[in-house]
Design an enzyme around this catalytic site. Structure first.
Site, PDB file in Angstrom:
ATOM      1  N   ARG A  45       0.910  -1.222  -0.077  1.00  0.00           N
ATOM      2  CA  ARG A  45       0.065  -0.097  -0.140  1.00  0.00           C
ATOM      3  C   ARG A  45       0.837   1.259  -0.016  1.00  0.00           C
ATOM      4  NH1 ARG A  45      -3.912  -0.030   4.899  1.00  0.00           N
ATOM      5  NH2 ARG A  45      -1.790  -0.956   5.769  1.00  0.00           N
ATOM      6  N   GLY A 135       7.238 -20.017  12.538  1.00  0.00           N
ATOM      7  CA  GLY A 135       8.002 -19.499  11.212  1.00  0.00           C
ATOM      8  C   GLY A 135       9.095 -20.452  10.984  1.00  0.00           C
ATOM      9  N   LYS A 206      -2.603 -21.487  16.107  1.00  0.00           N
ATOM     10  CA  LYS A 206      -1.692 -22.119  15.524  1.00  0.00           C
ATOM     11  C   LYS A 206      -1.952 -23.704  15.968  1.00  0.00           C
ATOM     12  CE  LYS A 206       2.090 -18.727  16.150  1.00  0.00           C
ATOM     13  NZ  LYS A 206       3.002 -18.199  17.240  1.00  0.00           N
TER      14      LYS A 206
END
Lengths: 434, 434
Positions: A45, A135, A206
């Site tokens: 953006r 991650g 998660k």
């Protein structure tokens, strides 16, 4: 044959980490793949403030994600903007345009992942989400393919780095919860509003995705019983140590009769288990398989580069599929047609329990409490009391033998009403079988 | 579309485990794949004594592996006979017949794996070897795909369950090496000829394959410096504990300038590292990536069912490739064209060291030893001596600061000649950066 090309939507932390790896590691990635993975377009953006790393070559920069999903030169779209509205449009737009998708979006995948996968299947493209949970740990690859031949019985995870950091600081230094939290906020390890981390909601999202992968059923996060760590203090670690245990916030999913037991809550675990060695902001997942027995996976839970590794690893896998003319092979959920989980009431689950009380001391307390436990059919295993001089605020612990949780909860409700209690009891299951 | 079919050559421990999983877990495997994985043929030299599990359906039984590799109804051949002669013929025969291959054979894959992969590529079939190293840990899937986006800097492995069992028994009970080894042999945990395990040769073969996967270069096992654990005793664990360390047999591969440093040898590691929690016959691999930082993988190193999980997981991956018309996507070595490793001389590697001596005590020993170390440019970090009454066999430890190994070896050669030494020194690097 041309290179495989990538368009990245969202240049925040993970987007930046992903671009850094693709730039710095381009040669090694090519050596692994046998062809090049090229970034063709990036979108954010606010584009002016983003500096891209050197070495990416020529690429389109845009503030309109539609220019990425519609770009005929882009093979794979990476969605890294987060949230569940625009991100969903991006992924749907990419799939509709015949592009495979990599995402790090655990909320969206938890909410709509199976539907998006079915759209991808129908369109003949792939969908990958390694970066969405833990991650730095390739836990999706492990569950989906690495140990696909096993049948998971139980999965335990330390799934939130902030709460694990706080717990292991209390463990190491005996500092009070509020002090550690304040320090973590000052250092930027915890958010100003820490609830998602310390009340277990992040870990719950998660766990829902991991349970889908492990058991082939989708789980909605609100169906998972969730307790946080606000009430855990140095005194609990001191008592846990008496029992050769420590305390971690555990996401737990286990096969029961006809369904799954699911919870996120602090639990006692033996100091001798490898999970007890998970300290600081690390994440870890422990899996017990019917055939493969115990396996354990550990790494960074977040961070631009560890999560970037997950994105790039997914890109490489999907790039191979595209290059060799055949995407759409493996469900991101591991199972070709995930079902819906039957969530079993935890009340049926049997565990030994740790019950910690703080009382204004007077004679007869243990006798009365033991009487209440006995009336609920609960056997006391041990009563532990460390030396203390404050008789107005005296902590002690009762451990009870393995009991259905329904009985423990009823007994706790009755115990909580005792007038000499200074605060409500702290209760945790003891996970001994690790 | 028909099911994907499997022929298994070799019905020993791993073959039996593989068949058990394929039989008991057939439904779950089908739910994951979306189609069935069927055993079409099994082969063993001695077939009469083998009982197959129920539920496999109709299949061919033969004592001639050529009937499996030539069977037009078999899609994937599983080689589980071990060794490097007949096994090689089986794999070459299967590839020549246009069949993909799954193998658990670390010797053969270390010796000829790259050539076999090139043959498979040329023939348009796949070759998979997850079961060849660390049976219960999906470390191939992790290195080849799960963290493919990272660039590995260092890999440490506890790669031999027998030696780890022996070391952690010494650690836990203070028992002498020979006693623990004898007990392990009596219990069947160690072979009658234990050399492959305790002298590090088994770990060396595994490290060679893991280094290929992590760094994209083939390594021949004899090029890896290898020391075993025969000389490690309770006294070493006692001194290690003084340093907040413990001792493990570590396979180590790390990027150096223009090549790899490779070794298998006992080393001191901090008690606080997650590797120190690996006890008993488990295996573990610790990876430090340039981008993803630390990750860690742990599980059973062997056993029919854990290794069977690895075989079945490979079968499922190759079955998807076949079903969707596209095998031959990813090199079992992770890199499309593995190179050949430049093995760097360990002499250049800098480490702090632990040097343990046993002497007939007399004045001046420390001074003389410190003098020798100083002449070799080595700085003493600490001298440790635990209480002991036996002045004729007095153990003590000198730790030295980080020094190129060449200097340490030269100094040790000179120190070994000192007449008051009761036995040659025991020396180990200290791996602090874990």
């Amino acid at each position: 044959m041309r290179d495989v090309t990538v368009g990245i939507v969202g240049l925040g932390n993970i987007g930046g980490g992903t671009l850094e790896i693709l730039a710095k590691s381009a040669e090694e990635i090519s050596r692994k793949l046998g062809f090049r993975l090229m970034v063709r377009a990036v979108c954010d953006r606010i584009l002016e403030s983003k500096t891209l790393p050197d070495g990416l070559g020529e690429l389109r920069r845009t503030t309109d994600w539609r220019e990425v999903t519609a770009d005929p030169e882009v093979d794979i779209v990476v969605e890294l903007i987060g949230g569940t509205s625009v991100a969903r449009e991006v992924i749907e737009g990419a799939i509709a345009g015949g592009k495979s998708v990599v995402t790090a979006n655990k909320e969206l995948m938890g909410l709509a992942g199976v539907g998006l996968w079915r759209s991808a299947q129908a369109r003949g493209v792939s969908l990958a989400m390694e970066a969405s949970v833990c991650g730095g740990i390739p836990i999706h690859a492990v569950l989906r393919e690495g140990i696909a031949g096993d049948s998971v019985d139980t999965l335990f995870g330390i799934l939130n780095g902030t709460s694990n950091y706080i717990l292991t600081e209390i463990e190491a230094h005996g500092t009070d919860f509020a002090v550690v939290l304040g320090e973590a906020q000052r250092l930027g390890y915890a958010e100003a509003d820490p609830s998602a981390d310390i009340d277990g909601y992040d870990a719950r999202s998660k766990l829902a995705l991991l349970a889908s992968l492990a058991f082939g059923v989708t789980v909605t996060p609100p169906s998972i019983h969730t307790d946080g760590i606000r009430r855990i203090g140095p005194v609990d670690f001191a008592y846990a140590r008496q029992m050769d245990c420590t305390i971690r916030l555990l996401g737990s999913a286990r096969r029961g009769d006809g369904g799954l037991f699911l919870s996120v809550r602090p639990a006692l675990i033996p100091l001798s288990t490898i999970l007890a060695g998970v300290r600081g902001s690390y994440n870890a997942v422990w899996v017990k398989g019917r055939f493969g027995q115990d396996t354990f996976y550990y790494g960074r839970g977040a961070g631009p580069l560890p999560t970037g590794v997950a994105v790039v690893s997914d890109l490489m896998r999907l790039a191979r599929e595209i290059r060799y003319g055949n995407p759409n092979r493996v469900s991101p959920f591991g199972y070709s047609e995930p079902g819906v989980a039957e969530v079993l009431p935890l009340e049926r689950q049997q565990r030994p329990w740790y019950l910690r009380f703080c009382v204004k001391d007077r004679p007869g307390i243990i006798a009365e409490m033991a009487g209440i436990l006995a009336r609920h059919g609960i056997s006391v295993d041990a009563v532990l009391q460390l030396p203390s001089s404050d008789k107005q605020n005296l902590p002690f612990v009762i451990t009870v033998e393995s009991t259905p949780e329904a009985q423990v909860r009823k007994a706790l409700a009755e115990l909580s009403a005792l007038t000499y209690l200074v605060e409500p009891p702290v209760s945790m299951p003891i996970e001994g079988g690790l």
